[in-house]
Design a protein around this motif. Structure first.
Motif, short mmCIF file in Angstrom:
data_model
loop_
_atom_site.label_atom_id
_atom_site.label_comp_id
_atom_site.label_asym_id
_atom_site.label_seq_id
_atom_site.Cartn_x
_atom_site.Cartn_y
_atom_site.Cartn_z
N ARG A 38 0.86 -1.19 0.00
CA ARG A 38 0.00 0.00 0.00
C ARG A 38 0.89 1.23 0.00
N ARG A 39 0.47 2.23 -0.77
CA ARG A 39 1.33 3.40 -1.04
C ARG A 39 0.62 4.67 -0.65
N GLY A 40 1.35 5.61 -0.07
CA GLY A 40 0.79 6.92 0.24
C GLY A 40 0.93 7.85 -0.95
N VAL A 41 -0.16 8.51 -1.32
CA VAL A 41 -0.12 9.54 -2.35
C VAL A 41 -0.95 10.73 -1.88
N LEU A 42 -0.53 11.91 -2.29
CA LEU A 42 -1.28 13.12 -1.98
C LEU A 42 -1.92 13.62 -3.27
N PRO A 43 -3.23 13.40 -3.45
CA PRO A 43 -3.90 13.82 -4.69
C PRO A 43 -3.81 15.33 -4.86
N LEU A 44 -3.25 15.78 -5.98
CA LEU A 44 -3.00 17.20 -6.16
C LEU A 44 -4.28 17.98 -6.43
N ASP A 45 -5.37 17.27 -6.73
CA ASP A 45 -6.66 17.96 -6.91
C ASP A 45 -7.51 17.89 -5.65
N GLY A 46 -6.93 17.42 -4.55
CA GLY A 46 -7.70 17.32 -3.31
C GLY A 46 -6.87 17.63 -2.08
N VAL A 47 -5.95 18.57 -2.22
CA VAL A 47 -5.06 18.93 -1.10
C VAL A 47 -5.83 19.77 -0.08
N HIS A 48 -5.66 19.45 1.18
CA HIS A 48 -6.27 20.22 2.27
C HIS A 48 -5.16 20.93 3.05
N ILE A 49 -5.27 22.24 3.15
CA ILE A 49 -4.32 23.02 3.95
C ILE A 49 -5.02 23.47 5.21
N ALA A 156 1.03 24.06 -10.18
CA ALA A 156 1.29 25.06 -11.21
C ALA A 156 2.06 24.46 -12.39
N GLY A 157 2.89 23.46 -12.11
CA GLY A 157 3.71 22.84 -13.15
C GLY A 157 3.07 21.66 -13.84
N ASP A 158 1.78 21.39 -13.57
CA ASP A 158 1.03 20.31 -14.22
C ASP A 158 1.52 18.91 -13.86
N TYR A 159 1.99 18.72 -12.64
CA TYR A 159 2.35 17.37 -12.20
C TYR A 159 1.08 16.57 -11.95
N ARG A 160 1.18 15.26 -12.10
CA ARG A 160 0.01 14.38 -11.98
C ARG A 160 0.05 13.51 -10.72
N ALA A 213 -2.61 28.85 -6.14
CA ALA A 213 -2.44 27.74 -7.06
C ALA A 213 -3.12 26.49 -6.53
N ILE A 214 -3.00 26.26 -5.23
CA ILE A 214 -3.61 25.07 -4.62
C ILE A 214 -5.12 25.19 -4.65
N SER A 215 -5.65 26.36 -4.31
CA SER A 215 -7.12 26.53 -4.24
C SER A 215 -7.75 26.36 -5.63
N GLN A 216 -7.04 26.74 -6.68
CA GLN A 216 -7.58 26.62 -8.03
C GLN A 216 -7.68 25.16 -8.47
N ALA A 217 -6.87 24.30 -7.86
CA ALA A 217 -6.89 22.88 -8.24
C ALA A 217 -7.86 22.07 -7.42
N SER A 218 -8.29 22.58 -6.29
CA SER A 218 -9.12 21.80 -5.37
C SER A 218 -10.60 21.91 -5.73
#
Length: 218
Positions: A38-49, A156-160, A213-218
């Motif tokens: 099992r792997r940890g990933v942080l979804p870039l379209d669902g980041v919580h600050i 901002a750099g379009d990472y997936r 940048a984060i808020s625009q992706a969430s």
């Protein structure tokens, strides 16, 4: 594994198939490979600050620098500290990541107070993937602020894909999730060949710009 026979090209190939290196201890010269179920990933379209942390990021208590002291960040991550008496980063691993950095395939996000490095993180960037390796902090919230700046830069750099390897309470508050090995490899395959730019966000981006940048992706 014989570390002398393990090259930086071998290391890149490991990331491409979903495994990563570790050492048993700082003074142990051998390297072994990890392929967690099992792997940890942080979804870039669902980041919580968290709200308090967002206020800290906006207040800019640290100067954020990008790739200005990569080796120093890795060394700080490898150094034993109270509450973390042993680390998995040995000399062969430090050497390999230094070579990745020289190729432009590894990056550091750093928190500075004047000329003192007080926190940061480093990781590997290939295609649209960023593989987070380690972070450290000698000031409150420094590693968290570095992570927020990393996330904004990746968005901002379009990472997936932001691979955190494992899930921890520290990372869980940002929205990190645990996925199966098969799911991870599917995501990895799609992201590996994607085009991304770590420097699309200016090196001197403010905390407010990063949060936007984060808020625009969430």
């Amino acid at each position: 594994m014989d570390d002398d026979a393990f090259t930086v090209d071998d290391l890149i190939a490991c990331y491409e198939r979903g495994v990563f290196p570790m050492a048993d201890a700082r003074q142990d010269e051998s390297i072994f490979l990890i392929d967690p179920e099992r792997r940890g990933v942080l979804p870039l379209d669902g980041v919580h600050i968290p709200r308090r942390l967002a206020r800290t990021v906006r207040a800019e208590p640290f100067e954020i620098r990008i790739d200005s002291a990569f080796d120093a960040v890795v060394e700080a991550c490898a150094t034993a500290r109270p509450g973390r008496l042993e680390t998995w980063i040995n000399t062969p691993i430090q050497r390999l990541y230094g070579q990745l950095f020289a190729r432009g395939l590894a990056h550091s996000v750093e928190c500075w107070e004047g000329e003192e490095l007080v926190g940061g993180l480093y990781g590997v960037a290939v295609g649209g993937c960023f593989f987070g390796e380690s972070m450290f902090s000698t000031r409150r919230d420094a590693s968290k602020v570095a992570l927020v700046h990393l996330v904004g830069r990746l968005i901002a750099g379009d990472y997936r894909l932001l691979d955190t390897q494992f899930i921890t309470e520290h990372l869980e508050q940002f929205g990190t999730v645990e996925i199966t090995r098969a799911d991870y490899r599917r995501r990895l395959g799609r992201a590996w060949t994607a085009q991304a730019d770590f420097y699309r966000l200016a090196a001197g981006a403010t905390g407010a710009e990063v949060l936007q940048a984060i808020s625009q992706a969430s």
